[in-house]
Design an enzyme around this catalytic site. Structure first.
Site, PDB file in Angstrom:
ATOM      1  N   ASP A 110      11.904  39.999  16.710  1.00 15.88           N
ATOM      2  CA  ASP A 110      11.604  41.097  17.624  1.00 15.88           C
ATOM      3  C   ASP A 110      11.424  42.384  16.800  1.00 15.88           C
ATOM      4  O   ASP A 110      10.637  42.388  15.857  1.00 15.88           O
ATOM      5  CB  ASP A 110      12.723  41.191  18.681  1.00 15.88           C
ATOM      6  CG  ASP A 110      12.472  42.242  19.748  1.00 15.88           C
ATOM      7  OD1 ASP A 110      11.699  41.974  20.674  1.00 15.88           O
ATOM      8  OD2 ASP A 110      13.055  43.332  19.646  1.00 15.88           O
ATOM      9  N   HIS A 307      11.220  34.149  24.304  1.00 19.61           N
ATOM     10  CA  HIS A 307      11.298  35.200  23.284  1.00 19.61           C
ATOM     11  C   HIS A 307      12.456  35.004  22.306  1.00 19.61           C
ATOM     12  O   HIS A 307      12.352  35.366  21.141  1.00 19.61           O
ATOM     13  CB  HIS A 307      11.441  36.560  23.972  1.00 19.61           C
ATOM     14  CG  HIS A 307      11.446  37.713  23.023  1.00 19.61           C
ATOM     15  ND1 HIS A 307      10.378  38.012  22.207  1.00 19.61           N
ATOM     16  CD2 HIS A 307      12.406  38.637  22.743  1.00 19.61           C
ATOM     17  CE1 HIS A 307      10.658  39.080  21.484  1.00 19.61           C
ATOM     18  NE2 HIS A 307      11.884  39.469  21.783  1.00 19.61           N
TER      19      HIS A 307
END
Length: 340
Positions: A110, A307
């Site tokens: 991320d 994610h």
């Protein structure tokens, strides 16, 4: 000390703080061998690498997961400018030096992926290889980031724009940190995201909140006790430090003016969940890997994962990561591949 800081510290791992110029960085360390520095994203902690620490240690590496500045047990400066990318790169270099090493492989997820990439870009003398999870490398472009993100979403507001005004997102998140984290984590995870995919959650309707579109489920890959731990850390620190990374994007763009279009030439790895919305939004960045990541060993989309790929699919990610690390001192890597 480990159990005092977190009951979820892997067996054999230790917590410590290291002195870096003007501050101290908290980290969790396990194993001996070549240094692998692990950089978490938003809104996470060193804890997001809890499955990788023992796997890397068992494979013969010194695995170190930090709390990024603004998070956990590391300092959270008040000044937004303290979160510009150069400061994060300096932190990472200083951690490597504080650990008595000259070089390291750096791996990020991320926002940590961006921090890892820019650490490798700015300090190739220190970071000899780079692993990118979830967010692909995209060199600096010609448009200021906040202007580019403001154009996304039409009548709705993209989450990056939503995070720009100091205090606004904090007012949504901090009254119920645990509930907000649970919703955010679950909505972006492969097995709990909405049927329409995770993309819609990143857009805020006029007068609404980002959390209005969260699913009301608990993430299956995070126990209630682990969620309690993460929530307690953010309740203690607040979210301003974490959000200030978003508020420094234009400063990053200014600081990287001399690196427009620059490739990362070190050996690299890319891993993401196949259901991660970042892959759709940044599809052009992935397509550009032959020119932007000329040292790419392999690129993988993990089937069914969202994610939080290294937490959702730890066994598969650990295999991909250790295979790549093993290749760094082995034969010439194969041509870039893309797997599911």
């Amino acid at each position: 000390m480990s159990q005092e800081v977190s009951p979820f510290t892997p067996a054999g791992a230790t917590h410590r703080t290291v002195d870096v110029p003007g501050r101290r960085i908290h980290l969790v360390e396990q194993g001996a061998g070549p240094l692998v520095l692990l950089i978490h994203g938003f809104p996470e902690l060193w804890h997001s690498w809890r499955h990788q620490l023992p796997a890397l240690a068992a494979a013969g590496y010194r695995a170190v997961a930090v709390d990024v500045r603004g998070y956990g047990r590391s300092p959270a400066p008040d000044d937004v400018a303290a979160y510009r990318i150069g400061a994060h790169v300096e932190d990472n270099v200083a951690v490597v030096r504080a650990l008595g090493e000259e070089t390291a492989v750096i791996v990020g997820h991320d926002w940590g992926s961006t921090i890892a990439a820019d650490s490798a870009l700015l300090r190739p003398d220190v970071f000899t290889a780079v692993g990118l999870f979830g967010v692909p490398y995209a060199p600096r472009g010609g448009m200021k980031p906040t202007d580019a993100f403001a154009m996304i979403g039409g009548d709705e507001e993209f989450y990056v724009s939503h995070f720009q005004e100091p205090g606004r997102a904090e007012a949504e998140i901090e009254p119920d940190v645990r509930g907000w984290l649970a919703g955010f984590y679950a909505t972006l995870a492969g097995d709990t995201m909405p049927a329409s995919g995770e993309g819609a959650v990143f857009f805020v309707p006029k007068g609404g909140r980002l959390s209005d579109r969260f699913v009301q489920e608990s993430p299956s890959w995070l126990t209630d006790e682990e969620l309690d731990f993460c929530a307690a850390e953010f309740e203690r620190t607040g979210f301003t430090g974490a959000l200030n990374r978003y508020r420094s994007m234009d400063r990053d763009w200014e600081d990287l003016a001399d690196f427009e279009g620059a490739p990362l030439t070190q050996p690299s790895l890319f891993v993401a969940g196949e259901l991660d919305a970042s892959i759709a939004w940044l599809a052009d960045a992935v397509k550009a890997f032959p020119s932007t990541l000329p040292g790419l060993f392999s690129s993988h989309l993990v089937e069914g994962a969202g994610h939080w790929v290294q937490q959702e699919r730890p066994d598969e990610v650990n295999r991909l990561l250790t295979d790549w690390l093993g290749s760094l001192n082995g034969p010439t890597p194969p041509a870039p591949t893309r797997t599911r």
